[in-house]
Scaffold this active site. Structure first.
Site, PDB file in Angstrom:
ATOM      1  CG  HIS A 175     -76.622  54.229  69.428  1.00 31.45           C
ATOM      2  ND1 HIS A 175     -75.946  54.786  70.482  1.00 31.45           N
ATOM      3  CD2 HIS A 175     -76.163  52.969  69.304  1.00 31.45           C
ATOM      4  CE1 HIS A 175     -75.090  53.883  70.974  1.00 31.45           C
ATOM      5  NE2 HIS A 175     -75.207  52.777  70.276  1.00 31.45           N
ATOM      6  CG  HIS A 180     -67.376  52.549  64.903  1.00 30.18           C
ATOM      7  ND1 HIS A 180     -68.290  51.654  65.434  1.00 30.18           N
ATOM      8  CD2 HIS A 180     -68.072  53.305  64.031  1.00 30.18           C
ATOM      9  CE1 HIS A 180     -69.478  51.894  64.913  1.00 30.18           C
ATOM     10  NE2 HIS A 180     -69.378  52.893  64.059  1.00 30.18           N
ATOM     11  CG  HIS A 194     -73.545  49.926  67.496  1.00 30.61           C
ATOM     12  ND1 HIS A 194     -73.676  51.120  68.177  1.00 30.61           N
ATOM     13  CD2 HIS A 194     -73.268  50.235  66.205  1.00 30.61           C
ATOM     14  CE1 HIS A 194     -73.472  52.127  67.325  1.00 30.61           C
ATOM     15  NE2 HIS A 194     -73.237  51.616  66.138  1.00 30.61           N
ATOM     16  CG  HIS A 239     -65.883  48.183  67.134  1.00 34.40           C
ATOM     17  ND1 HIS A 239     -66.506  49.376  67.430  1.00 34.40           N
ATOM     18  CD2 HIS A 239     -64.553  48.366  67.333  1.00 34.40           C
ATOM     19  CE1 HIS A 239     -65.588  50.261  67.801  1.00 34.40           C
ATOM     20  NE2 HIS A 239     -64.395  49.676  67.745  1.00 34.40           N
ATOM     21  NE  ARG A 280     -74.295  53.312  75.146  1.00 30.93           N
ATOM     22  CZ  ARG A 280     -73.357  52.560  75.687  1.00 30.93           C
ATOM     23  NH1 ARG A 280     -73.672  51.636  76.594  1.00 30.93           N
ATOM     24  NH2 ARG A 280     -72.091  52.721  75.351  1.00 30.93           N
ATOM     25  CG  HIS A 329     -73.219  48.420  73.032  1.00 32.90           C
ATOM     26  ND1 HIS A 329     -72.894  49.623  73.620  1.00 32.90           N
ATOM     27  CD2 HIS A 329     -73.636  48.725  71.769  1.00 32.90           C
ATOM     28  CE1 HIS A 329     -73.103  50.607  72.744  1.00 32.90           C
ATOM     29  NE2 HIS A 329     -73.559  50.092  71.630  1.00 32.90           N
ATOM     30  CG  ASP A 346     -68.710  48.537  64.541  1.00 29.66           C
ATOM     31  OD1 ASP A 346     -69.176  48.779  65.669  1.00 29.66           O
ATOM     32  OD2 ASP A 346     -67.566  48.890  64.172  1.00 29.66           O
ATOM     33  CG  HIS A 391     -69.611  49.900  69.406  1.00 26.96           C
ATOM     34  ND1 HIS A 391     -69.434  50.567  68.243  1.00 26.96           N
ATOM     35  CD2 HIS A 391     -70.551  50.589  70.100  1.00 26.96           C
ATOM     36  CE1 HIS A 391     -70.231  51.634  68.213  1.00 26.96           C
ATOM     37  NE2 HIS A 391     -70.912  51.664  69.346  1.00 26.96           N
TER      38      HIS A 391
HETATM   39 CU   LIG Z   1     -73.919  51.290  70.125  1.00 23.07          CU
HETATM   40 ZN   LIG Z   2     -68.279  50.114  66.774  1.00 24.37          ZN
END
Ligand SMILES: [Cu+2]
Ligand SMILES: [Zn+2]
Ligand SMILES: *[C@@H]1O[C@H](CO)[C@@H](O)[C@H](O)[C@H]1NC(C)=O
Length: 208
Positions: free
Chosen positions: A140, A91, A66, A100, A163, A68, A103, A83
């Site tokens: 992640h 999401h 993602h 998002h 993370r 962030h 995403d 995100h």
């Molecule tokens: Cu993330």
């Molecule tokens: Zn997301």
């Protein structure tokens, strides 16, 4: 006369303002031993961004991937916020209508821990007020479920787990030209069209 017309056409065509391409890079480093980089390139604000990912040292399999909200690595990846989600929606998967901005799905590491992939995205952009420049990529530990499971975090984060590594999206290439307002082409050719019209009438008047 022909030379004059040719010169005028040349002058008019120079009024077509092309968007300046932009490139960005996020260098991944941290305490996990996972390294790599992600580059983004986008020819203009109306075209998709092309993302190239190389990550070493992951556990084999899928990892949520993602952008962030913040480029703050003060507390490692923990301080990059959620995100990037300027539309305040739920999401989703990269190809979902509702997702998002940040995403980007999962990246897949092979048996050697290498995740190497490239793809285009039409939602992430390096232009305008929603530019992702200065925000952060996060990889992640687990799989992003795209908001499709019953887990309470599914519609928030895809329940992708911890993370592992992150990197701030910085400038790799920006033009010195001022940024044009983003539009789908027509207004940028308008001055050139007006120029051509004036030339056309000038030629007729001079020709008579
Ligand atoms: Cu993330
Ligand atoms: Zn997301
Ligand atoms: C990104 O990583 C790849 C793979 O290690 C490397 O070949 C490339 O030079 C890196 N790109 C930049 C701009 O550092």
């Amino acid at each position: 006369m022909k030379v004059l017309i040719a010169l005028a056409l040349l002058g008019c065509s120079s009024l077509v303002k092309a968007d300046q391409p932009k490139k960005a890079i996020a260098f991944l480093q941290g305490t996990s031993g996972v390294t790599g980089n992600i580059t983004l390139s986008q020819p203009s604000c109306t075209e998709p961004v092309f993302i190239e990912v190389t990550v070493f040292g992951l556990t084999p399999g899928k990892h949520g991937f993602h952008i962030h909200e913040k480029g703050d690595l003060n507390d490692g990846c923990a301080s990059t916020g959620g995100h990037y989600n300027p539309d305040k929606v739920t999401h989703g998967a990269p190809n979902d209508q509702v997702r998002h901005v940040g995403d980007l799905g999962n990246i897949v590491a092979d048996e050697n821990g290498l995740a190497k992939t490239s793809f285009s995205d039409t939602v992430v952009s390096l232009y305008g007020s929603r530019s992702v420049l200065g925000r952060a990529f996060v990889v992640h530990a687990g799989v992003d479920d795209f908001g499709k499971t019953n887990h309470p975090d599914s519609l928030k984060t895809g329940n992708a787990g911890g993370r592992v590594v992150c990197g701030v999206i910085g400038v790799l290439f920006l033009s010195d030209e001022p940024e044009q307002p983003c539009s789908s082409g027509t207004p940028t050719v308008l001055p050139a069209l007006i120029c051509l019209l004036i030339t056309f009438f000038a030629v007729r008047v001079l020709g008579n």
